[in-house]
Every structure is written in structure tokens, then in C-alpha cells.
Design an enzyme around this catalytic site. Structure first.
Site, PDB file in Angstrom:
ATOM      1  NE  ARG A  26      -4.248  -1.408   0.125  1.00  0.00           N
ATOM      2  CZ  ARG A  26      -4.426  -2.336  -0.813  1.00  0.00           C
ATOM      3  NH1 ARG A  26      -3.549  -2.508  -1.766  1.00  0.00           N
ATOM      4  NH2 ARG A  26      -5.517  -3.076  -0.812  1.00  0.00           N
ATOM      5  CG  HIS A  48      -3.359  -0.166  -6.958  1.00  0.00           C
ATOM      6  ND1 HIS A  48      -3.688   0.371  -5.750  1.00  0.00           N
ATOM      7  CD2 HIS A  48      -3.487  -1.502  -6.777  1.00  0.00           C
ATOM      8  CE1 HIS A  48      -4.020  -0.584  -4.884  1.00  0.00           C
ATOM      9  NE2 HIS A  48      -3.898  -1.741  -5.500  1.00  0.00           N
TER      10      HIS A  48
HETATM   11  C1  OXD Z   1      -5.944  -5.710  -3.456  1.00  0.00           C
HETATM   12  C2  OXD Z   1      -5.337  -4.752  -4.376  1.00  0.00           C
HETATM   13  O1  OXD Z   1      -6.012  -5.458  -2.246  1.00  0.00           O
HETATM   14  O2  OXD Z   1      -5.541  -4.877  -5.602  1.00  0.00           O
HETATM   15  O3  OXD Z   1      -6.393  -6.767  -3.919  1.00  0.00           O
HETATM   16  O4  OXD Z   1      -4.627  -3.840  -3.953  1.00  0.00           O
END
Ligand code: OXD
Length: 306
Positions: A221, A269
Site C-alpha cells: 500500500r 496499482h
Molecule cells: C488488493 C489490491 O487489495 O488490488 O487486492 O490492492
């Protein structure tokens, strides 16, 4: 019994179609257009939205559309009795494995450096390395990290793993002590869940404990990383580069220095994306389970945060 979809992302129609194909009787509402809040027993959630879950008196379960649940846990309107579930899906593992394998091999073969040299029309042969020259450190040994670190190990890399609680992975050294883990790491891959203990864990202090010329790959993250610390340590030449797929603010703002830094690769992402075709079945199964007052599959521990 109704299912509520809560997301800012595109693709809502695909979810609705897939869920309806699996259960033609299902009643689906899409936030914020909810006709009858009392009918909602199950919410399928992705984005961090300003939603008051306490208004949904009959809500029994909130399912994340992905493997991470931090976007749900950051909402403090969820009653303690509501189950929270995550996605467990082989497709998430395989796409993350492909992204990471490609990234690591680009590092080993100097491809990122050759792309920069080409931009300057510079012909320069760099030292030829091989996979035995690199130790990969995996932070996070859950469903994704556990499986993918094992694949790298079998591929011939030397791999170390770090997790909060001790994990046994065949032929791999695993650690719960962060300093012991960081020692000797050339490529650090972050796949930790985001919790209050792991926020900001990728910081200056940690970077200087890695081998000189190490690389950081963040697919966890954005909030795991202290972006200013990364820029400082890259500029001090202790780190060689960083490949970042997740960011504190997404989409990454146009003015972010991360976009243009010569030693940073940015991806949007996209390392692994939930495929509604692959995951809808487990959502329907859990929707049916909570409708029958059964415990859903893949629930997370709210105290641990994952
Ligand atoms: C997940 C993401 O948590 O794609 O699956 O970040």
C-alpha cells in the site's frame, strides 16, 4: 436480503452482470442510490468512501473486492458484529507473480538502466549479473507473499521472508526480527497488509539497513512508504532504484516528484487486479452463507487488521 456495491472505480456493470448470472434473484443496489437501507445484508466494497455503515441496520458482512481490507477498516462506522472478508483468488497470485518476476528480472538484466541509457543514445555495457547475485527480501508472507516468495526461491534466487508472526516456508529463512531480516537484502518486496504498525515502515531508517545499491518494490500500500525518505535515500545513492505500484494518493498526482525521478518506475496499482469473473462466485457464496446466518469464508481478524 440485498447486496450493496460501494466503489468509486469503474466496472460496476461487470460486477452486477456476473453476480446476477450466478443468482438471478439477487437484489443489488449501487451506493449512493439505495432505495431501502434495511434490505441490505451484504456490502461489496472497494474504494474508501464517506459512507455511514451504521445506517444499514441489517448489514451482516462487508466483503472487500480485493485482497486488502485497509479501505474498510479505516471506516469507523462498522459495528463489531459485522464480518469483514477479503478475496482469496489464484488469479491474484498469478498476476502478482508475473508482475514481480518481470520486475525482478528487469533489475537483474539491467533493463531499467538500459532504457535510461537509450534515452541519451548512450552505448554502455553494464556488468552482467545473474540471479545468484541477488537476495530478495519479502515483507509479508500471507497468501500472496508466502506463495510468491516460494516461487522465487524455486526459481534460483536466495530469498528471505519477514512477517509479524513466525511462518514456516520450505527451504526459506523466515524472520520476525526486522533488522535480522534486512541484513544482506538486495531487492526488497513489500506485500505487508497496511495496519497501524506497518504504516510508514518503508522509511529512511529501514533503507539504510539494506545492502548498498538495493532496490525497493512496493506492491503493498502507498502508506507503507515515506515518499520523501525514498527520494532522499535514492539521491544519496544508497539505493539504486524503486518500482512503485501503490501510492499514498491514487491516482498519483501529476505534480508528484515520483513520476519524473530517473530511478523510479511507476505503475498505476496494476500489479494484480481483481477479476470479477473469477471472484463473483466466492462473493455469492458468502452472500448466501450470511443470509443463512452462517459464518462467511475468508474473514479477517479485525484486531490484527488483516
Ligand atoms: C488488493 C489490491 O487489495 O488490488 O487486492 O490492492
Amino acid at each position: 436480503m440485498g447486496l450493496l456495491i460501494v466503489t468509486k472505480e469503474k466496472g460496476i456493470e461487470t460486477w452486477v452482470d456476473n453476480l446476477k448470472q450466478l443468482d438471478s434473484n439477487i437484489e443489488i443496489e449501487v451506493y449512493p442510490n439505495v432505495k431501502n437501507k434495511d434490505k441490505i445484508t451484504f456490502a461489496l466494497v472497494w474504494s474508501k468512501l464517506d459512507i455511514d455503515f451504521a445506517e444499514f441496520k441489517n448489514l451482516k458482512c462487508i466483503a472487500s473486492m480485493g485482497a486488502g481490507v485497509d479501505h474498510i477498516l479505516s471506516n469507523d462506522t462498522i459495528s463489531k458484529d459485522v464480518y469483514i472478508t477479503k478475496v482469496v483468488d489464484e488469479k491474484l497470485v498469478s498476476s502478482m507473480w508475473e508482475y514481480l518476476l518481470c520486475t525482478v528480472l528487469n533489475i537483474v538484466t539491467n533493463h531499467y538502466k538500459y532504457i535510461s541509457l537509450q534515452k541519451e543514445s548512450k552505448w554502455e555495457q553494464l556488468t552482467l549479473n545473474s540471479i545468484e547475485d541477488y537476495t530478495i527480501g519479502f515483507m509479508g508472507l500471507g497468501q500472496l507473499g508466502g506463495e510468491i516468495s516460494n516461487r522465487f526461491n524455486k526459481f534460483g534466487f536466495s530469498v528471505k521472508g519477514f512477517s509479524n508472526s513466525k511462518k514456516q516456508i520450505q527451504d526459506m529463512e523466515t524472520f520476525t526480527n526486522l533488522d535480522e531480516f534486512l541484513d544482506g537484502v538486495d531487492i526488497l518486496i513489500n506485500l505487508l497488509p497496511l495496519t497501524k504498525d506497518t504504516k510508514g515502515i518503508l522509511n529512511k531508517n529501514l533503507f539504510y539497513k539494506l545492502n548498498k545499491n538495493a532496490y525497493i518494490i512496493n506492491v503493498g500500500r502507498g502508506s507503507h512508504l515515506v515518499e520523501d525518505d525514498l527520494l532522499e535515500v535514492l539521491d544519496s545513492k544508497h539505493l539504486n532504484g524503486a518500482i512503485l505500484d501503490v501510492f499514498e494518493k491514487e491516482p498519483l498526482p501529476k505534480e508528484s516528484l515520483l513520476w519524473t525521478h530517473p530511478n523510479i518506475i511507476v505503475t498505476p496499482h496494476s500489479a494484480s487486479l481483481t477479476d470479477p469473473n473469477s471472484v463473483s462466485m466466492q462473493i455469492i457464496e458468502n452472500f448466501k452463507r450470511v443470509s443463512k446466518n452462517l459464518i462467511p469464508y475468508n474473514i479477517i481478524d479485525r484486531n490484527k487488521g488483516y
